[in-house]
Scaffold this motif. Structure first.
Motif, mmCIF file in Angstrom:
data_model
loop_
_atom_site.group_PDB
_atom_site.id
_atom_site.type_symbol
_atom_site.label_atom_id
_atom_site.label_comp_id
_atom_site.label_asym_id
_atom_site.label_seq_id
_atom_site.Cartn_x
_atom_site.Cartn_y
_atom_site.Cartn_z
ATOM 1 N N ILE A 189 -1.774 22.506 -29.568
ATOM 2 C CA ILE A 189 -0.852 22.103 -30.621
ATOM 3 C C ILE A 189 -0.709 23.268 -31.581
ATOM 4 O O ILE A 189 -1.664 23.661 -32.245
ATOM 5 N N ASN A 190 0.479 23.822 -31.658
ATOM 6 C CA ASN A 190 0.712 24.898 -32.603
ATOM 7 C C ASN A 190 1.011 24.278 -33.968
ATOM 8 O O ASN A 190 2.057 23.687 -34.183
ATOM 9 N N ASP A 191 0.054 24.435 -34.887
ATOM 10 C CA ASP A 191 0.124 23.755 -36.172
ATOM 11 C C ASP A 191 0.858 24.630 -37.203
ATOM 12 O O ASP A 191 0.286 25.004 -38.217
ATOM 13 N N GLY A 192 2.095 24.956 -36.904
ATOM 14 C CA GLY A 192 2.886 25.753 -37.847
ATOM 15 C C GLY A 192 2.363 27.162 -38.053
ATOM 16 O O GLY A 192 2.425 27.683 -39.169
ATOM 17 N N SER A 193 1.866 27.788 -37.007
ATOM 18 C CA SER A 193 1.354 29.163 -37.132
ATOM 19 C C SER A 193 2.461 30.104 -37.589
ATOM 20 O O SER A 193 3.623 29.935 -37.220
ATOM 21 N N LYS A 194 2.049 31.110 -38.363
ATOM 22 C CA LYS A 194 3.030 32.091 -38.823
ATOM 23 C C LYS A 194 2.949 33.366 -37.999
ATOM 24 O O LYS A 194 3.667 34.327 -38.260
ATOM 25 N N ASP A 195 2.049 33.438 -37.051
ATOM 26 C CA ASP A 195 1.928 34.647 -36.227
ATOM 27 C C ASP A 195 2.522 34.382 -34.838
ATOM 28 O O ASP A 195 3.349 33.497 -34.672
#
Ligand code: UDP
Ligand code: MG
Length: 306
Positions: free
Chosen positions: A41-47
């Motif tokens: 689950i990509n929790d809103g990553s910025k990278d």
């Protein structure tokens, strides 16, 4: 197709570790000789985490599910979304940062197969900053007393659950949850086993002191009414003491006449009591905020699935 095992992994800005995670996780899972899926689950990553995840998905489309949040909802909501998407008979959760050993998943699975519905990992030799260990110690000693939840290492995310437990957790539809504790409260036959723990090699922990205080407050507000009860008792104690002081002052008044000294002491006392009252309002507000969140019935998270 339903799988035997689902592994749920929340990911927040983990671009540096994901490749090494894949290199250890997939072989460890293959070794178990069960069908499995890994749900990231990509929790809103910025990278670049999402990019890396979609790439691994095109490499292993049958073994991976990628869920992308529209923003950061926190580790526990990410796991909740993973639970909702899981099809496994056994669901395992772990961190992306390799602080947990993917090679230990087999140990948890063994315990579930022996009939335990919740298996908690216990980090022997936990590798975290000193102040984190201190906060955890405090948390653990309060938890059993205040909430009755008796688990050994609540912060360890390497855990396994049966499908039934996962269904119960999903059914709560709660907004801010502490999944290990919530799942543990539904368990009929839980157990805890020792697992390894490594220091974080890449990236940084996303918990700072403020987040940790929030976490702890959230936790106790979620599982107990202790902060409210504590406040009631504090109010009772303060009014009893004030009443005694009042009696004392009346007696003084009759014995020694009017007394205008101590004005500033009075100020200090007043501010102190006002502070206590504000704190009480805050605590009540925290509970009302939670009720508000629940009754508003907004979706808990917005997802895109790959
Ligand atoms: N994580 C997440 N959302 C967040 C913070 C963390 O999904 O807002 C993930 C993170 O990528 C990792 C796990 O939750 O897989 C544990 O986070 P972290 O390592 O920062 O916590 P710690 O190990 O210090 O408790
Ligand atoms: Mg970590």
């Amino acid at each position: 197709m339903n799988k035997q095992i689902s592994v749920v992994i929340p990911v927040y800005n983990e671009e540096e570790v994901l490749e090494s995670l894949f290199q250890r996780l997939f072989p460890a899972m293959d070794e178990l000789k069960s069908t499995y899926e890994v749900i990231f689950i990509n929790d809103g990553s910025k990278d670049k985490s999402l990019e890396i995840l979609t790439k691994v998905h095109s490499k292993y489309p049958d073994k991976t599910v990628i869920i992308d949040f529209n923003k950061n909802y926190g580790q526990h909501m990410a796991i909740m979304a993973g639970f909702e998407q899981s099809s496994g008979e056994i669901v395992v959760t772990m961190d992306a940062d390799l602080q947990n050993y993917p090679e230990d998943i087999g140990l948890l699975i063994d315990q579930v197969e022996q009939g335990h519905d919740v298996v908690g990992g216990v980090r022997v030799n936990r590798q975290d900053k000193k102040w984190r260990l201190l906060v955890s110690k405090l948390h653990n000693s309060l938890r059993l007393k205040l909430t009755g939840i008796d688990m050994v290492d609540e912060g360890c995310m390497l855990r396994a659950y049966t499908k039934d437990i996962v269904k119960q957790v999903i059914a709560t539809e709660e907004n801010s949850t502490f999944l290990p504790a919530l799942a543990h409260s539904f368990a009929a036959n839980p157990t805890d086993i020792d697992v390894r723990h490594a220091a974080r090699e890449e990236g940084t922990s996303s918990y700072n002191l403020y987040k940790l205080i929030r976490y702890n407050f959230d936790f106790f507000a979620n599982f107990s009414k202790a902060p409210l009860e504590f406040f009631t008792m504090l109010g009772l104690a303060v009014s009893t003491i004030s009443f005694i002081l009042f009696l004392y002052l009346i007696i003084q008044r009759f014995m020694h006449g009017p007394d205008a000294e101590g004005v500033f002491t009075l100020f200090a006392l007043t501010f102190f009591f006002i502070g206590i009252v504000l704190m009480g309002l805050g605590i009540v507000g925290e509970y009302i905020g939670r009720i508000y969140e629940e009754v508003r019935k907004r979706p808990r998270f917005i997802i895109k699935k790959y």
